[in-house]
Design a protein around this motif. Sequence first.
Motif, PDB file in Angstrom:
ATOM      1  N   THR A 190      32.371   3.825  19.021  1.00  0.00           N
ATOM      2  CA  THR A 190      32.927   4.068  17.683  1.00  0.00           C
ATOM      3  C   THR A 190      34.207   3.272  17.463  1.00  0.00           C
ATOM      4  O   THR A 190      34.392   2.635  16.418  1.00  0.00           O
ATOM      5  N   GLU A 209      31.782  -1.271  12.625  1.00  0.00           N
ATOM      6  CA  GLU A 209      31.370  -1.362  11.226  1.00  0.00           C
ATOM      7  C   GLU A 209      29.883  -1.060  11.014  1.00  0.00           C
ATOM      8  O   GLU A 209      29.403  -1.058   9.881  1.00  0.00           O
ATOM      9  N   LYS A 211      27.144   1.284  10.491  1.00  0.00           N
ATOM     10  CA  LYS A 211      27.036   2.695  10.104  1.00  0.00           C
ATOM     11  C   LYS A 211      25.855   3.404  10.758  1.00  0.00           C
ATOM     12  O   LYS A 211      25.824   4.637  10.800  1.00  0.00           O
ATOM     13  N   GLN A 214      27.271   5.430  13.586  1.00  0.00           N
ATOM     14  CA  GLN A 214      28.368   6.344  13.268  1.00  0.00           C
ATOM     15  C   GLN A 214      27.798   7.721  12.901  1.00  0.00           C
ATOM     16  O   GLN A 214      27.163   7.880  11.857  1.00  0.00           O
ATOM     17  N   GLN A 216      29.013  10.384  11.798  1.00  0.00           N
ATOM     18  CA  GLN A 216      29.499  11.008  10.576  1.00  0.00           C
ATOM     19  C   GLN A 216      28.988  10.315   9.318  1.00  0.00           C
ATOM     20  O   GLN A 216      29.203  10.788   8.199  1.00  0.00           O
ATOM     21  N   SER A 217      28.284   9.205   9.479  1.00  0.00           N
ATOM     22  CA  SER A 217      27.818   8.426   8.333  1.00  0.00           C
ATOM     23  C   SER A 217      26.488   8.957   7.798  1.00  0.00           C
ATOM     24  O   SER A 217      25.650   9.449   8.548  1.00  0.00           O
ATOM     25  N   MET A 218      26.283   8.812   6.490  1.00  0.00           N
ATOM     26  CA  MET A 218      25.005   9.184   5.890  1.00  0.00           C
ATOM     27  C   MET A 218      23.877   8.273   6.364  1.00  0.00           C
ATOM     28  O   MET A 218      22.698   8.593   6.203  1.00  0.00           O
ATOM     29  N   TYR A 219      24.246   7.109   6.953  1.00  0.00           N
ATOM     30  CA  TYR A 219      23.259   6.154   7.433  1.00  0.00           C
ATOM     31  C   TYR A 219      23.026   6.252   8.940  1.00  0.00           C
ATOM     32  O   TYR A 219      22.325   5.408   9.511  1.00  0.00           O
ATOM     33  N   TYR A 220      23.590   7.264   9.578  1.00  0.00           N
ATOM     34  CA  TYR A 220      23.414   7.388  11.035  1.00  0.00           C
ATOM     35  C   TYR A 220      21.920   7.472  11.367  1.00  0.00           C
ATOM     36  O   TYR A 220      21.163   8.201  10.731  1.00  0.00           O
TER      37      TYR A 220
END
Length: 407
Positions: A190, A209, A211, A214, A216-220
């Motif tokens: 991260t 960068e 996602k 990540q 916590q990302s909506m794209y995880y």
Amino acid sequence: MKKTITFILLFLLIYSCSLHNIYAKETPPAVSADSAVILDAATGQLLYSKNPDSPYPPASTTKIMTALLTLENTNLNDKVVIGKNPPAVEGTRLGLYPGEEITVRDLLYGLLLASDNDCAEALAEHISGSMDKFAAKMNARAKELGAKNTNFVNPTGLFDENHKTSARDLSLIMRALSKTPEYSKIATTTSYTIAPTNKSAKPRTVWNENKLVQKQSMYYYSGCEGGKTGYTIQSLHSYTATATRNGQELIVALIHDKNKTFFKDSISLFDFGFNNFQLTKLYSKGDLVTTYNRNKLSIPLIANSDFYYVKQKDDKSIPHLNIQNKNLSFKFFKIGDVVNKATVYFKGQNIGELKLSSGVNHTEKQILDSDVIQNLVMKNKYSIPIMAVFLTAIVIFTIRKFIYINK
């Protein structure tokens, strides 16, 4: 009459549907990028493609080749002394100083997480001495990987009209990079903090960068093991990533996306690939493939390596082998030596080659004691000269082999 025909047709339709399962094939997703692919990492097979060989400027996805050459040609603990040029490069930078001493590891984290151009140039100079020499090394390695529509000019991806690659080529580079032991560890981190150096009193932190890694990302995307974004005004958006599910690794690559939907589109491509295709092992290394039988000579032919193929999940077809027609009677070899090969076909397509090893020894003595040689001796009045020539050939071959082994 018409009613009778209609009834018969309806009956046949219902009957045929009751006998056969009908499998719905998922429609491939629409993506914004002008060039896109899904590649199966184990086999190199394309599972989806959109203009796969059209070359476009790839922006910072170029850096996966820079990372590959770094991991193949350096040690992560090597110290790099920064020259005067990297700190002056355009675009995203870590903030390197001329004369700064920093490790390859630190530069790789800056390269892959934050896409820092000064890290890319510093690694290029460390490996090859100059940008031009490093670009030549990039192109040579791309060609080795089977990239046919690629020409790199720099290690950063900064726009140049001669700096281009295709989605297929980019996926091949990511395929090689994903095999390196350190890549996934770096690419799924991260954030990473670079300790103070001889030129920087403060620590510097870089953030990932990508996602898809990540949480916590909506794209995880669970299973994503790394990826790289890219953007310049002229190049538009590009992206490549790798993900694994149930032992199958897929790679997506998208180039020249004007709508910046590459994260969403990549998820759709990964889901399409994993939902519709499965990696299947045809042979494991050491499996008996077939037995060679000729002139009373019996040799088990063993798979020299694992062999995988990809098929649609509802496909019941199986591959078949076309084994090369070779006469092994007059060859001598040891257990494990490759003695033949088979071309593997699936639904009429050549999907690869399987090397075949011998499961037994076949020595000079066995050749001389074989029925073929004995028949020559008994039936041919010129058997003595023939045997002399044959024995001389064996002696010469044995001597050459001994010299080669002991060089």
